[in-house]
Design a protein around this motif. Structure first.
Motif, PDB file in Angstrom:
ATOM      1  N   GLN A 162     -11.183  -0.754   3.582  1.00 13.51           N
ATOM      2  CA  GLN A 162      -9.874  -1.354   3.343  1.00 13.51           C
ATOM      3  C   GLN A 162      -9.460  -1.225   1.878  1.00 13.51           C
ATOM      4  O   GLN A 162      -8.306  -0.877   1.569  1.00 13.51           O
ATOM      5  CB  GLN A 162      -9.919  -2.830   3.746  1.00 13.51           C
ATOM      6  CG  GLN A 162      -8.593  -3.555   3.593  1.00 13.51           C
ATOM      7  CD  GLN A 162      -8.706  -5.015   4.006  1.00 13.51           C
ATOM      8  OE1 GLN A 162      -9.800  -5.503   4.284  1.00 13.51           O
ATOM      9  NE2 GLN A 162      -7.577  -5.696   4.036  1.00 13.51           N
ATOM     10  N   SER A 163     -10.382  -1.448   0.971  1.00 12.08           N
ATOM     11  CA  SER A 163     -10.042  -1.407  -0.447  1.00 12.08           C
ATOM     12  C   SER A 163      -9.810   0.023  -0.933  1.00 12.08           C
ATOM     13  O   SER A 163      -8.956   0.266  -1.791  1.00 12.08           O
ATOM     14  CB  SER A 163     -11.155  -2.061  -1.269  1.00 12.08           C
ATOM     15  OG  SER A 163     -12.367  -1.338  -1.138  1.00 12.08           O
ATOM     16  N   LYS A 164     -10.544   0.998  -0.365  1.00 13.94           N
ATOM     17  CA  LYS A 164     -10.421   2.380  -0.829  1.00 13.94           C
ATOM     18  C   LYS A 164      -9.217   3.100  -0.237  1.00 13.94           C
ATOM     19  O   LYS A 164      -8.598   3.939  -0.900  1.00 13.94           O
ATOM     20  CB  LYS A 164     -11.701   3.162  -0.496  1.00 13.94           C
ATOM     21  CG  LYS A 164     -12.896   2.745  -1.352  1.00 13.94           C
ATOM     22  CD  LYS A 164     -14.130   3.582  -1.027  1.00 13.94           C
ATOM     23  CE  LYS A 164     -15.279   3.209  -1.951  1.00 13.94           C
ATOM     24  NZ  LYS A 164     -16.512   3.977  -1.656  1.00 13.94           N
ATOM     25  N   ARG A 165      -8.878   2.812   1.003  1.00 15.12           N
ATOM     26  CA  ARG A 165      -7.808   3.575   1.656  1.00 15.12           C
ATOM     27  C   ARG A 165      -6.424   3.015   1.354  1.00 15.12           C
ATOM     28  O   ARG A 165      -5.430   3.745   1.352  1.00 15.12           O
ATOM     29  CB  ARG A 165      -8.017   3.622   3.174  1.00 15.12           C
ATOM     30  CG  ARG A 165      -9.277   4.323   3.616  1.00 15.12           C
ATOM     31  CD  ARG A 165      -9.498   5.685   2.952  1.00 15.12           C
ATOM     32  NE  ARG A 165      -8.496   6.663   3.287  1.00 15.12           N
ATOM     33  CZ  ARG A 165      -8.629   7.611   4.211  1.00 15.12           C
ATOM     34  NH1 ARG A 165      -9.747   7.690   4.902  1.00 15.12           N
ATOM     35  NH2 ARG A 165      -7.672   8.472   4.434  1.00 15.12           N
ATOM     36  N   ASN A 166      -6.323   1.711   1.177  1.00 17.14           N
ATOM     37  CA  ASN A 166      -5.036   1.104   0.818  1.00 17.14           C
ATOM     38  C   ASN A 166      -3.917   1.503   1.794  1.00 17.14           C
ATOM     39  O   ASN A 166      -2.799   1.810   1.403  1.00 17.14           O
ATOM     40  CB  ASN A 166      -4.639   1.488  -0.610  1.00 17.14           C
ATOM     41  CG  ASN A 166      -3.536   0.594  -1.161  1.00 17.14           C
ATOM     42  OD1 ASN A 166      -3.451  -0.580  -0.796  1.00 17.14           O
ATOM     43  ND2 ASN A 166      -2.698   1.136  -2.033  1.00 17.14           N
ATOM     44  N   TRP A 167      -4.253   1.497   3.085  1.00 12.82           N
ATOM     45  CA  TRP A 167      -3.246   1.814   4.098  1.00 12.82           C
ATOM     46  C   TRP A 167      -2.246   0.668   4.250  1.00 12.82           C
ATOM     47  O   TRP A 167      -2.542  -0.492   3.926  1.00 12.82           O
ATOM     48  CB  TRP A 167      -3.923   2.047   5.449  1.00 12.82           C
ATOM     49  CG  TRP A 167      -4.699   3.322   5.558  1.00 12.82           C
ATOM     50  CD1 TRP A 167      -4.342   4.548   5.093  1.00 12.82           C
ATOM     51  CD2 TRP A 167      -5.973   3.479   6.175  1.00 12.82           C
ATOM     52  NE1 TRP A 167      -5.303   5.476   5.397  1.00 12.82           N
ATOM     53  CE2 TRP A 167      -6.319   4.851   6.063  1.00 12.82           C
ATOM     54  CE3 TRP A 167      -6.864   2.618   6.826  1.00 12.82           C
ATOM     55  CZ2 TRP A 167      -7.512   5.367   6.579  1.00 12.82           C
ATOM     56  CZ3 TRP A 167      -8.046   3.123   7.343  1.00 12.82           C
ATOM     57  CH2 TRP A 167      -8.371   4.490   7.211  1.00 12.82           C
ATOM     58  N   LYS A 168      -1.098   0.992   4.765  1.00 14.79           N
ATOM     59  CA  LYS A 168      -0.085  -0.026   5.040  1.00 14.79           C
ATOM     60  C   LYS A 168      -0.562  -0.917   6.182  1.00 14.79           C
ATOM     61  O   LYS A 168      -1.154  -0.439   7.158  1.00 14.79           O
ATOM     62  CB  LYS A 168       1.230   0.651   5.410  1.00 14.79           C
ATOM     63  CG  LYS A 168       2.396  -0.311   5.611  1.00 14.79           C
ATOM     64  CD  LYS A 168       3.677   0.474   5.881  1.00 14.79           C
ATOM     65  CE  LYS A 168       4.859  -0.462   6.067  1.00 14.79           C
ATOM     66  NZ  LYS A 168       6.130   0.286   6.309  1.00 14.79           N
ATOM     67  N   GLN A 169      -0.312  -2.235   6.067  1.00 16.90           N
ATOM     68  CA  GLN A 169      -0.737  -3.162   7.114  1.00 16.90           C
ATOM     69  C   GLN A 169       0.009  -2.896   8.416  1.00 16.90           C
ATOM     70  O   GLN A 169       1.080  -2.278   8.434  1.00 16.90           O
ATOM     71  CB  GLN A 169      -0.507  -4.602   6.660  1.00 16.90           C
ATOM     72  CG  GLN A 169      -1.433  -5.032   5.523  1.00 16.90           C
ATOM     73  CD  GLN A 169      -1.209  -6.479   5.135  1.00 16.90           C
ATOM     74  OE1 GLN A 169      -0.083  -6.877   4.848  1.00 16.90           O
ATOM     75  NE2 GLN A 169      -2.275  -7.259   5.111  1.00 16.90           N
TER      76      GLN A 169
END
Length: 569
Positions: free
Chosen positions: A371-378
């Protein structure tokens, strides 16, 4: 108990038109009669059962069909065999549909398919015309579009289709029906320039008057594509129309308006084509020839990810460009988890809730790292509400651990409006359409999105999504989806922002209705399109009388089941 009679069967052709057995009379053309046995006919069709048993009819009028075809039809019901030819096909096929004789209808379909299968680049025009018109007759009279789809698909595959079919068929195009023009537009979709060439020659050689069909073609031909492919032919066609045709003022304004619109769209299209799709995501494939950007999902490929263990899959999620949003992550992880569970359990009595809790506890640190590395949109919260079964529990628990549900209104769940289903006038999507037809859907963002974008244009922001079937050995297999960059295909109330609407954040889901009340959104279920990355696509699991398609264990669809292609973004 007597064994059930299974048809087709040989009841003895000698018993047809028999004085002893014939208790019903079929009235043929020219005053000729045929006698048949009501029980033998009823074995083949519930329609005959109703006519003879419930309505007590003993005389049937058959003068809508040729005598030869009626005799062949009855002979097939008595003998279980039939020798079809071009003269017999239309009437026999129609009788099969009228009287609902399933096995014989399939024989007709097989015969027709064999004729289509024999078509090649050397096939003569009369043969193609026969196939095309018979298929159109089935669509128009019997409301059956499968044969036309088959013929159109075959003609489209011919390299010389324009020379051997389109040109001779369109020779007198002003006399054609709109439905015929629609099919010609479909056949020439990839390269509509030949239609303009035909129109141009019609005006240069005949000096024809401007006809309603001219207006229809100009309004529906992809003129922007024509201008991009062959601007000279486009200009010559418009010049020929304006110089040779006896145009009314209204029609002249229409022709000029269409030309200006094409020029404007081409300019906009050239601007849009500067978008570097590869910078967005390797999941997006730009096709300059067709002006589309393909959305490649787990459903289409990624066999390399499919074969990974669940922990190897988690490692890939940390860096892999093949996984571009949380939707794909959730669904791919569920597939890997499900495989892991079944590989390590010999019993079918699996407590999924317990297994899910153990798995998430064991991988919570890894999940947070992703979650922290990819920073995808919620993700949109409505995504979870659409899920069912163990997968719903898995996704809910995963979202709880990772906190990836959006609490704002910057995510959307969009339902597509059917613009076109090839070979059909329906505006409701059937499950089989995705795997057998080309479909165009319009998606409109809510007005709040347009406000946020400070969009100065009238209408709504959104996009056109086009699906195209992928066949395997000639059978339905999978489908691919693309965003249309061809602005000429967009309705007047819809426009696309390529710099804002990000392909890599889009996710598809299949939603189906309650058949008795499809307007009630509470009576719907959903199935993730990208969950099926087992490489097998759809498979036929039903029977010929009760067809079903399976896309994953436990998910069976009737081909005609109503569905929607939902987009989350």
């Amino acid at each position: 108990m007597a064994p059930k009679v299974v048809v087709p069967a040989d009841f003895g052709i000698e018993n047809l038109h028999c004085e002893f057995h014939g208790n019903v009379v079929l009235k043929l053309q020219g005053g000729e009669d045929m006698k048949a046995n009501s029980l033998i006919l009823s074995y083949h069709s519930s329609v005959f059962v109703r006519l003879f048993l419930e309505l007590n009819q003993s005389v049937l009028e058959m003068d809508d069909f040729s005598n030869t075809s009626v005799k062949s039809f009855l002979g097939a019901l008595y003998s279980g065999e039939i020798q079809l030819d071009r003269e017999l096909f239309r009437d026999v096929n129609k009788m099969c549909h009228v009287f609902k004789v399933g096995w014989l209808s399939r024989r007709c379909g097989d015969y027709f398919a064999s004729l289509v299968g024999d078509v090649s680049t050397s096939t003569d025009y009369q043969t193609l015309l026969f196939l095309f018109e018979e298929a159109r007759f089935c669509l128009k009279t019997l409301k059956c579009d499968q044969l036309l789809d088959l013929v159109v698909q075959k003609i489209c595959s011919l390299e010389n289709k324009v020379e051997i079919f389109v040109q001779p068929y369109m020779k007198n195009y002003t006399q054609l029906e709109t439905s015929q023009l629609d099919t010609m537009l479909q056949i020439t979709r990839e390269n509509p320039v030949p239609l303009l060439t035909i129109m141009k020659h019609n005006y240069i050689e005949n000096g024809s008057r401007f006809h309603n069909n001219d207006a229809y073609l100009l309004e529906n031909i992809d003129i922007c594509k024509c201008m991009h492919e062959n601007e000279a032919v486009l200009e010559e066609t418009f010049d020929a129309i304006l110089e040779s045709a006896d145009l009314s003022r209204e029609n002249e304004q229409l022709v000029n308006k269409l030309y200006r619109k094409a020029s404007r769209n081409l300019k906009n299209l050239n601007i849009s084509s500067t978008l570097n799709v590869e910078q967005c995501s390797p999941l997006c494939k730009e096709s300059p020839a067709s002006k589309k950007i393909e959305i490649v999902h787990l459903f289409i490929s990624f066999e390399s990810l499919e074969k990974l263990t669940i922990f190897a899959f988690l490692d890939q999620c940390t860096t892999s460009p093949l996984i571009s949003n949380y939707y794909m992550f959730i669904e791919g992880l569920w597939s890997a988890f499900e495989n892991f569970i079944f590989d390590h359990h010999t019993t079918s009595n699996i407590d999924f809730d317990d297994e899910i809790r153990h798995f998430l506890d064991a991988t919570s640190v890894k999940l947070q790292d992703i979650q922290s590395k990819r920073n995808w949109k919620q993700i949109n919260p409505m995504y979870l509400s659409d899920l069912e079964g163990e997968f719903a529990g898995f996704a809910s628990n995963l979202c709880r651990v990772t906190d990836i549900i959006s609490q704002t209104d910057d995510t959307y769940k969009l339902f597509g409006r059917v613009i076109e289903i090839t070979g059909s006038t329906r505006k409701i999507l059937n499950f089989s359409d995705l795997f057998t037809k080309c479909v165009r859907l319009a998606y409109y963002l809510p007005q709040s999105a347009s406000t946020k974008l400070s969009c100065p244009q009238s209408g709504s922001c959104g996009f056109i999504l086009e699906t195209e079937p992928i066949l395997k050995d000639g059978d339905p297999y999978k489908f691919k989806a693309s965003i249309s960059c061809d602005l000429s295909k967009y309705p007047d109330d819809l426009h696309w922002h390529p710099e804002i609407i990000k392909i890599q954040e889009m996710h598809l889901m299949l939603s189906w209705f309650d058949e008795d009340d499809f307007a009630d959104i509470t009576k719907r279920g959903s199935y993730p399109c990208s969950l099926i990355w087992n490489g097998r696509g759809v498979q036929s699991t039903g029977t010929s009388s009760d067809p079903e398609w399976n896309i994953d264990p436990g998910y069976n669809f009737a081909p005609e089941e109503h569905v929607e292609l939902v987009v989350f973004m």
